[in-house]
Design an enzyme around this catalytic site. Structure first.
Site, PDB file in Angstrom:
ATOM      1  N   GLY A  70      69.211  43.148  33.833  1.00 28.64           N
ATOM      2  CA  GLY A  70      68.714  43.855  32.662  1.00 28.64           C
ATOM      3  C   GLY A  70      68.021  45.166  32.972  1.00 28.64           C
ATOM      4  CG  ASN A 150      59.797  40.774  26.472  1.00 33.59           C
ATOM      5  OD1 ASN A 150      59.784  41.787  25.773  1.00 33.59           O
ATOM      6  ND2 ASN A 150      58.977  40.629  27.510  1.00 33.59           N
ATOM      7  CG  HIS A 202      67.640  35.899  35.091  1.00 31.73           C
ATOM      8  ND1 HIS A 202      66.331  35.500  34.934  1.00 31.73           N
ATOM      9  CD2 HIS A 202      67.626  37.244  35.003  1.00 31.73           C
ATOM     10  CE1 HIS A 202      65.563  36.551  34.765  1.00 31.73           C
ATOM     11  NE2 HIS A 202      66.329  37.627  34.800  1.00 31.73           N
ATOM     12  CB  CYS A 326      59.450  42.026  34.120  1.00 27.72           C
ATOM     13  SG  CYS A 326      61.105  41.332  34.127  1.00 27.72           S
TER      14      CYS A 326
END
Length: 384
Positions: A70, A150, A202, A326
């Protein structure tokens, strides 16, 4: 009982995905650029993967560019499009709640002389179409809006945004970070007015280290990587054939019985929200039903720091997240939670629970029961 509720960070690969990877690592392991049979076989896997993914998106195989995931897809879309279209203008538009791989890239582009407008969101994490329309100018060359946030699962009105962009400035490109949306909802880029779309393997029960960028035919991009000219010159480097084939397998399996899977996740989400709201001093930051993503629930547990509760749950074999995987290892305030108006103490006490199609009500009941036991103790400890 072990309960994994961090599926927005990463997912367990499907058995079929694992088997595909093993086969290509041990049997069909050729380099797709090689001119012998093993090379041709590897090249065939890539071709089939593009056909599988493009069919899901109702796109053409040549519009699929495989990447390392991504972050690379987002960087390729933003930097590649901005640099390739700079003569047409230097204005970019995005939102205040983008993933770091978009937000940090926009900061980089600002350093390169581009002008960036950051759209605000309401308390539900949704942008205003009116503000977007006002922000689009003659020199706007790119608009980037994530499909599903997210952290809180808010869904942007992507089809309406695409229509608005093409009406106000047909030359402006529309990029969508669909990393949390792909595999959870139907996406048809051409119907939605999407020119560029990022996906990561993933997040959909595929392997880590592989993803793709949908790039509409005739959209100009400057490549980030130079070398052997793989991926039609857009992404040089020997292709990750096992990852690419496994990504296509994961995509196909994710979209098989999609409505049934999303319905199950919505049931789990709504059940969890209903029961977590019964706990004392709790604030749910995600919507119910179809007003937000089927797999993400953000909850603020007032009076308990998120890291403390996260590790307390971990000791009971329940795995959740304190934010974006992240960036959650860095001591920074969540831009998303700040943008939707949460107070400092609410932001510091927020956890994300994210589900998959294999999540069960039994697992969620165990999580609720564990929270009932932990919260009073942790709050008492903090008051001391």
């Amino acid at each position: 009982m072990e309960v994994y509720l961090d599926n927005s960070a990463t997912t367990k690969v499907y058995d079929s995905v694992r088997d595909t990877m093993v086969k290509l690592l041990q049997q069909d392991f050729g380099n797709p650029s090689s001119m012998h049979t093993l090379g041709f076989t590897a090249e065939t896997y890539i071709k089939r993967a593009k056909e599988t993914i493009s069919a899901i998106l109702h796109a053409g195989p040549k519009e699929i560019i495989f990447t390392s995931g991504g972050t690379e897809s987002n960087n390729m879309a933003l930097i590649g499009a901005a640099q390739a279209n700079r003569r047409a203008g230097n204005h970019l538009i995005t939102t205040e709640i983008e993933h770091p791989s978009v937000a940090s890239t926009m900061e980089y582009l600002e350093e390169q002389g581009f002008r960036v407008t950051y759209l605000k969101v309401n308390e539900k994490g949704v942008v205003s179409l009116q503000e977007l329309e006002e922000a689009i100018q003659e020199d706007t060359i790119l608009v980037s809006v994530m499909y599903v946030n997210n952290e809180i699962g808010s869904i942007q009105p992507i089809e309406q945004i695409g229509r608005l962009i093409k009406t106000k400035n047909p030359k402006a490109l529309f990029h969508v970070d669909a990393i949390q949306a792909f595999g959870k909802m139907e996406i048809i880029p051409k119907k939605f007015g999407i020119d560029l779309l990022s996906v990561s393997g993933h997040k959909i029960h595929g392997p880590k280290g592989v993803g793709f960028l949908y790039c509409r035919d005739k959209v100009k991009l400057k490549p980030l990587l130079h070398g052997g000219g793989q991926e039609n010159g857009m992404r040089s480097g020997t292709e990750n054939v096992p990852g690419i084939a496994a990504l296509a397998q994961a995509a196909a399996e994710s979209y098989d019985k999609l409505k049934e899977k999303t319905s199950h996740m919505i049931t789990c989400k709504d059940w969890f929200i209903e029961h977590v709201e019964e706990l004392e001093d709790v604030k749910v930051n995600s919507g119910k039903g179809e007003e937000s993503a089927p797999h993400i629930v953000s909850v603020s547990f007032l009076g308990v720091r998120s890291e403390v509760l996260l590790h307390a749950l971990e000791q009971q074999h329940i795995y959740v997240s304190a934010g974006s995987a992240c960036s959650s290892n860095k001591p920074s305030v969540s831009a998303t939670l700040k943008a939707i108006g949460l107070k400092k103490e609410e932001i510091e006490s927020t956890l994300r629970f994210s589900f998959s199609d294999s999540t069960t009500i039994e697992e969620l009941q165990y999580t609720i029961d564990t929270l009932k036991q932990l919260l009073p103790k942790l709050r008492l400890f903090r008051r001391r």
